[in-house]
Design an enzyme around this catalytic site. Structure first.
Site, mmCIF file in Angstrom:
data_model
loop_
_atom_site.group_PDB
_atom_site.id
_atom_site.type_symbol
_atom_site.label_atom_id
_atom_site.label_comp_id
_atom_site.label_asym_id
_atom_site.label_seq_id
_atom_site.Cartn_x
_atom_site.Cartn_y
_atom_site.Cartn_z
ATOM 1 C CB THR A 195 -0.923 0.008 1.246
ATOM 2 O OG1 THR A 195 -1.619 1.249 1.309
ATOM 3 C CG2 THR A 195 -0.153 -0.157 2.538
ATOM 4 C CE1 TYR B 229 -4.181 -3.461 4.474
ATOM 5 C CE2 TYR B 229 -4.293 -1.066 4.380
ATOM 6 C CZ TYR B 229 -4.061 -2.285 3.770
ATOM 7 O OH TYR B 229 -3.695 -2.316 2.457
ATOM 8 C CG HIS B 230 -2.306 1.864 6.171
ATOM 9 N ND1 HIS B 230 -3.521 2.343 6.570
ATOM 10 C CD2 HIS B 230 -2.297 1.948 4.822
ATOM 11 C CE1 HIS B 230 -4.228 2.726 5.508
ATOM 12 N NE2 HIS B 230 -3.517 2.484 4.429
ATOM 13 C CB SER C 180 -4.851 2.097 10.077
ATOM 14 O OG SER C 180 -4.453 1.262 8.988
ATOM 15 C CE LYS D 208 -1.539 -4.864 2.650
ATOM 16 N NZ LYS D 208 -1.600 -5.886 1.608
HETATM 17 N N1 USQ Z 1 -12.669 9.295 3.696
HETATM 18 C C1 USQ Z 1 -13.651 10.282 3.686
HETATM 19 N N2 USQ Z 1 -14.941 9.876 3.613
HETATM 20 C C2 USQ Z 1 -15.309 8.562 3.515
HETATM 21 C C3 USQ Z 1 -14.307 7.567 3.504
HETATM 22 C C4 USQ Z 1 -12.994 7.982 3.606
HETATM 23 O O1 USQ Z 1 -13.377 11.479 3.760
HETATM 24 O O2 USQ Z 1 -16.514 8.288 3.445
HETATM 25 C C5 USQ Z 1 -11.250 9.713 3.779
HETATM 26 C C6 USQ Z 1 -10.476 9.045 4.904
HETATM 27 O O3 USQ Z 1 -10.605 9.741 6.126
HETATM 28 C C7 USQ Z 1 -9.069 9.060 4.332
HETATM 29 C C8 USQ Z 1 -9.278 8.918 2.833
HETATM 30 O O4 USQ Z 1 -10.626 9.277 2.594
HETATM 31 O O5 USQ Z 1 -8.462 10.281 4.575
HETATM 32 C C9 USQ Z 1 -9.013 7.546 2.263
HETATM 33 O O6 USQ Z 1 -9.798 6.579 2.924
HETATM 34 P P1 USQ Z 1 -10.169 5.179 2.209
HETATM 35 O O7 USQ Z 1 -11.104 4.434 3.109
HETATM 36 O O8 USQ Z 1 -10.597 5.432 0.824
HETATM 37 O O9 USQ Z 1 -8.738 4.467 2.086
HETATM 38 P P2 USQ Z 1 -7.774 3.742 3.152
HETATM 39 O O10 USQ Z 1 -8.428 3.542 4.452
HETATM 40 O O11 USQ Z 1 -6.498 4.509 3.154
HETATM 41 O O12 USQ Z 1 -7.503 2.307 2.533
HETATM 42 C C10 USQ Z 1 -7.694 1.968 1.169
HETATM 43 C C11 USQ Z 1 -7.770 0.450 1.047
HETATM 44 C C12 USQ Z 1 -6.428 -0.149 1.463
HETATM 45 C C13 USQ Z 1 -5.316 0.452 0.627
HETATM 46 C C14 USQ Z 1 -5.329 1.961 0.748
HETATM 47 C C15 USQ Z 1 -4.357 2.609 -0.202
HETATM 48 O O13 USQ Z 1 -8.817 -0.074 1.825
HETATM 49 O O14 USQ Z 1 -6.465 -1.564 1.273
HETATM 50 O O15 USQ Z 1 -4.070 -0.041 1.074
HETATM 51 O O16 USQ Z 1 -6.633 2.461 0.388
HETATM 52 S S1 USQ Z 1 -3.694 4.102 0.457
HETATM 53 O O17 USQ Z 1 -4.775 4.928 0.986
HETATM 54 O O18 USQ Z 1 -3.011 4.764 -0.656
HETATM 55 O O19 USQ Z 1 -2.798 3.734 1.529
#
Ligand code: USQ
Length: 406
Positions: free
Chosen positions: A145, A189-190, A187, A193
């Site tokens: 990730t 989860y992260h 998190s 990784k």
């Molecule tokens: N967010 C909002 N509103 C929502 C959902 C999320 O504002 O309804 C915000 C979160 O607070 C965060 C961002 O959007 O700041 C990203 O959240 P996300 O749920 O889209 O992504 P994340 O939790 O980071 O995890 C997802 C995948 C994970 C992957 C990661 C890539 O579930 O498996 O590793 O994206 S990355 O984000 O580039 O690390």
């Protein structure tokens, strides 16, 4: 190639299995179907109706004449079975998706933290250990990730895994060293990784394993070329507060007339990639394996960066949806910049699908088609990063009281 796809029943695993099979590879899915069990635990279902893995592979055979083999196996707890499977089948490559992938799920409770660490770290270590024990020369491609780098603004581009640093020696000279970019998980989860990265470094160095780690951004979209071939090949599509990711959530929310749920100011900048590019990147990584003795090859698997509130505004403009700014249940920087290098995939021929390509509307159409399957109560993100953040998320955007986090 004979390819084992670990976690081949999941959101990226399934379209990857189809993509590799379509290109003539012999694909074996190994999966414990845990993602389906977690749906049952959470009381949610994929927006799109998914058949059993056996039925999916049957339809694939019927439509294309190609076989995808399925093996029910839990990597984290069935090490001896994994070893026997590898010894018997001797795959040329292994693609490893078999991990719990949601940050909010990993933060739900101490039980979920333990589950995520035990499952994810053991799965990775068992695979590495078994490859060595069986004496296999398989290329391991792991789905990591972008989140391993963290999201602090430092005014420099994030390199592909390694950072060149100058270290001052005792004699006052400066020597250059390439180190893993400092891990900064946001998190549990992260964090798993980040731990994976160390396991890979060790096994590449000590046992000469050939490993590629793909630091992937947030995947959006749902269909790929192959999942479009038949209704029953459809990919899963998560919209709930634990597994739904931000852009896909906004698109579903727009489709059902639910206010777009921006956390905080929406100043969080994240990396994105379309699901079609994601499967294409995996194919490219498989065709460009490192040699024995090489260091772990790391790619940034992303095509563009966007600020959350800009995405919300883009979706609102496209669909007429309303935006709501909610207290952020996560502990994360309220605003950050993000510049990411992805030169390696670009040089290897990736031609990115960007948000401009018109595929946003396709996702909204899919969401509208299956909107009767949405449980609006499952949309709010109720998983809080710390106990003091929990009381801030008592109400959903429609003003209803939410249940306490459990
Ligand atoms: N967010 C909002 N509103 C929502 C959902 C999320 O504002 O309804 C915000 C979160 O607070 C965060 C961002 O959007 O700041 C990203 O959240 P996300 O749920 O889209 O992504 P994340 O939790 O980071 O995890 C997802 C995948 C994970 C992957 C990661 C890539 O579930 O498996 O590793 O994206 S990355 O984000 O580039 O690390």
């Amino acid at each position: 190639m004979k390819i084992a796809v670990l976690g081949g029943d999941g959101f990226v695993g399934w379209p990857t299995s189809l993509h590799l099979s379509a290109r003539g590879h012999e694909v074996h899915i190994i999966d414990n179907l845990s993602r389906r069990w977690i749906d049952t635990e959470l009381g949610v279902q994929s927006l799109t109706p998914m058949d059993s893995i056996q039925e999916r592979t049957r339809i694939w055979h019927q439509e294309t004449g190609r076989r995808i083999h399925f093996h029910l196996l839990d990597l984290a707890s069935e090490y001896e079975r994994l070893k026997s499977w590898l010894a018997e089948h001797k795959p040329d490559a292994i693609v490893h998706f078999a991990q719990q992938r949601a940050a909010p799920y990993s933060m739900k409770s101490d039980r979920h933290k333990n589950y995520t660490v035990n499952n994810n770290v053991n799965a990775t270590h068992h695979v590495l250990n078994a490859i060595v024990e069986v004496g296999l020369d398989a290329h391991l491609v792991h789905l990591g990730t972008m989140g391993v780098y963290g999201y602090s603004t430092i005014g420099a581009a994030i390199p592909e895994g390694y950072l060149s640093v100058g270290v001052e020696t005792l004699s006052g000279d400066t020597v250059q060293q390439e180190i893993l970019y400092p891990a900064n998980p946001g998190s549990i989860y992260h964090m798993t990784k980040c731990l994976d990265q160390l396991l890979f470094q060790y096994y590449a160095k000590n046992d000469g394993l050939r490993i590629t780690d793909l630091h992937q951004g947030i995947v959006w979209g749902t269909h790929t070329e192959e999942t479009r071939l038949h209704d029953q090949l459809i990919n899963r599509f998560d919209y709930d507060g634990d597994y739904g990711t931000v852009l896909n959530r906004f698109l579903i929310q727009a489709a059902i007339g639910y206010p777009l749920t921006v956390h905080g100011t929406g100043g969080q900048t994240r990396a994105f990639i379309h699901i079609q590019d994601s499967v294409r990147c995996i194919e490219i990584a498989l065709s460009n394996a490192p040699k024995r003795g090489d260091r772990v090859k790391i790619f940034n698997q992303m095509t563009e960066t966007h600020r959350v509130r800009d995405l919300a505004e883009m979706v609102a403009k496209l669909t007429g949806a309303k935006i709501t700014y909610l207290p952020n249940p996560r502990k994360e920087a309220p605003e950050n910049d993000l510049i990411v290098k992805n030169d390696q995939f670009m040089e290897l021929g990736l031609n990115p699908i960007t948000l401009k390509e018109g595929l946003l509307a396709e996702v909204v159409d899919v969401a509208r088609k299956y909107s009767y399957r949405v449980d609006r109560n499952r949309i709010p993100c109720v998983s809080a990063w710390t106990k003091d953040l929990a009381p801030t998320i008592e109400r959903d955007p429609e003003g209803r009281r939410l249940k306490s986090v459990s």
